[in-house]
Write a protein that holds these residues in place. Structure first.
Motif, short mmCIF file in Angstrom:
data_model
loop_
_atom_site.label_atom_id
_atom_site.label_comp_id
_atom_site.label_asym_id
_atom_site.label_seq_id
_atom_site.Cartn_x
_atom_site.Cartn_y
_atom_site.Cartn_z
N ASN A 186 0.88 -1.26 0.22
CA ASN A 186 0.19 -0.07 0.03
C ASN A 186 0.78 1.35 0.07
N GLU A 187 1.85 1.07 0.84
CA GLU A 187 3.00 2.37 0.97
C GLU A 187 3.52 2.62 -0.30
N TRP A 188 3.93 1.47 -1.17
CA TRP A 188 4.74 1.67 -2.30
C TRP A 188 3.69 2.13 -3.43
N ASN A 189 2.62 1.81 -3.48
CA ASN A 189 1.30 2.21 -4.48
C ASN A 189 1.03 3.71 -4.36
N ARG A 190 0.97 4.06 -2.88
CA ARG A 190 0.96 5.40 -2.65
C ARG A 190 2.06 6.24 -3.18
N THR A 191 3.26 5.95 -2.96
CA THR A 191 4.28 6.67 -3.27
C THR A 191 4.55 6.67 -5.04
N HIS A 192 4.27 5.38 -5.38
CA HIS A 192 4.40 5.28 -6.85
C HIS A 192 3.03 6.00 -7.56
N ARG A 193 1.99 6.38 -6.95
CA ARG A 193 1.00 7.12 -7.46
C ARG A 193 1.46 8.59 -7.52
N PHE A 194 2.17 9.25 -6.54
CA PHE A 194 2.57 10.28 -6.25
C PHE A 194 3.94 10.59 -7.46
N LEU A 195 4.67 9.44 -7.34
CA LEU A 195 6.25 10.06 -8.26
C LEU A 195 5.81 9.88 -9.68
N LYS A 196 4.80 9.15 -10.29
CA LYS A 196 4.75 9.16 -11.84
C LYS A 196 4.36 10.53 -12.28
N PRO A 197 3.32 11.33 -11.81
CA PRO A 197 3.12 12.59 -12.42
C PRO A 197 4.34 13.67 -11.98
N ALA A 252 7.60 12.78 -11.99
CA ALA A 252 8.53 12.54 -12.80
C ALA A 252 8.21 13.09 -14.28
N ALA A 253 6.99 12.97 -14.51
CA ALA A 253 6.48 13.63 -15.99
C ALA A 253 6.71 14.96 -15.92
N VAL A 254 6.44 15.68 -14.89
CA VAL A 254 6.86 17.13 -14.89
C VAL A 254 8.21 17.40 -14.76
N VAL A 255 8.95 16.79 -14.04
CA VAL A 255 10.38 16.70 -14.07
C VAL A 255 10.86 16.81 -15.50
N ALA A 256 10.48 15.69 -16.15
CA ALA A 256 11.01 15.20 -17.61
C ALA A 256 10.64 16.64 -18.61
N ALA A 257 9.29 16.85 -18.43
CA ALA A 257 8.97 18.35 -19.10
C ALA A 257 9.83 19.32 -19.09
N VAL A 258 9.78 19.61 -17.74
CA VAL A 258 11.09 20.84 -17.38
C VAL A 258 12.27 20.86 -18.11
N MET A 259 12.89 19.59 -17.77
CA MET A 259 14.43 19.36 -18.35
C MET A 259 14.27 19.56 -19.80
N LEU A 260 13.17 19.07 -20.53
CA LEU A 260 13.17 19.17 -22.09
C LEU A 260 13.20 20.57 -22.43
#
Length: 145
Positions: free
Chosen positions: A94-105, A107-115
């Motif tokens: 449950n903790e992993w799923n909660r963390t993973h749900r938070f990290l996916k968006p 990571a997408a925002v960080v990738a967009a900012v870097m590009l």
């Protein structure tokens, strides 16, 4: 880092102190048991045959079962530990799923900012150096005969 090393050192000191205290208390209890039995060492106790020990153990178990006080300790402990382990794994999942749900968006925002930053740096470099000519260097070798 130094704080972590200090904590590890303190833990080692505490473990050593507790081990020494455990050994001292064990000796005290052992001597009290021997004194209560009227003996000075464990070697003074007679050696009992394995059959007699097993027979007495079986009698004890039968008496406890008759009173309803006996339980299959090993099976119960294994079952309890299995249930605890399953519960811990479920909590971690449950903790992993909660963390993973938070990290996916994130990571997408960080990738967009870097590009975006990379594209911006490329465009600004092109604009800054567009009027300067790039000097080329002659890399051909003359043939000698």
């Amino acid at each position: 880092m130094e704080n972590k090393i200090n904590r590890q050192t303190e833990k080692r000191k505490m473990d050593k102190l507790l081990e020494e205290q455990y050994a001292a208390e064990t000796k005290i209890l052992e001597s009290a048991l021997l004194k209560a039995a009227g003996k000075t060492s464990w070697e003074e106790f007679p050696e009992e045959p394995e059959e007699k020990v097993q027979r007495e153990y079986d009698r004890l178990v039968a008496r406890l079962k008759a009173k309803g006080e006996y339980r299959e300790a090993v099976a119960d402990i294994r079952t309890e530990r299995l249930e605890e382990t399953k519960e811990h794994l479920k909590n971690y999942e449950n903790e992993w799923n909660r963390t993973h749900r938070f990290l996916k968006p994130v990571a997408a925002v960080v990738a967009a900012v870097m590009l975006t930053a990379l594209a911006g740096m490329t465009v600004s470099a092109d604009l800054q150096f567009e009027d300067e000519t790039v000097q080329t260097c002659d890399t051909s070798f003359s043939e000698e005969k």
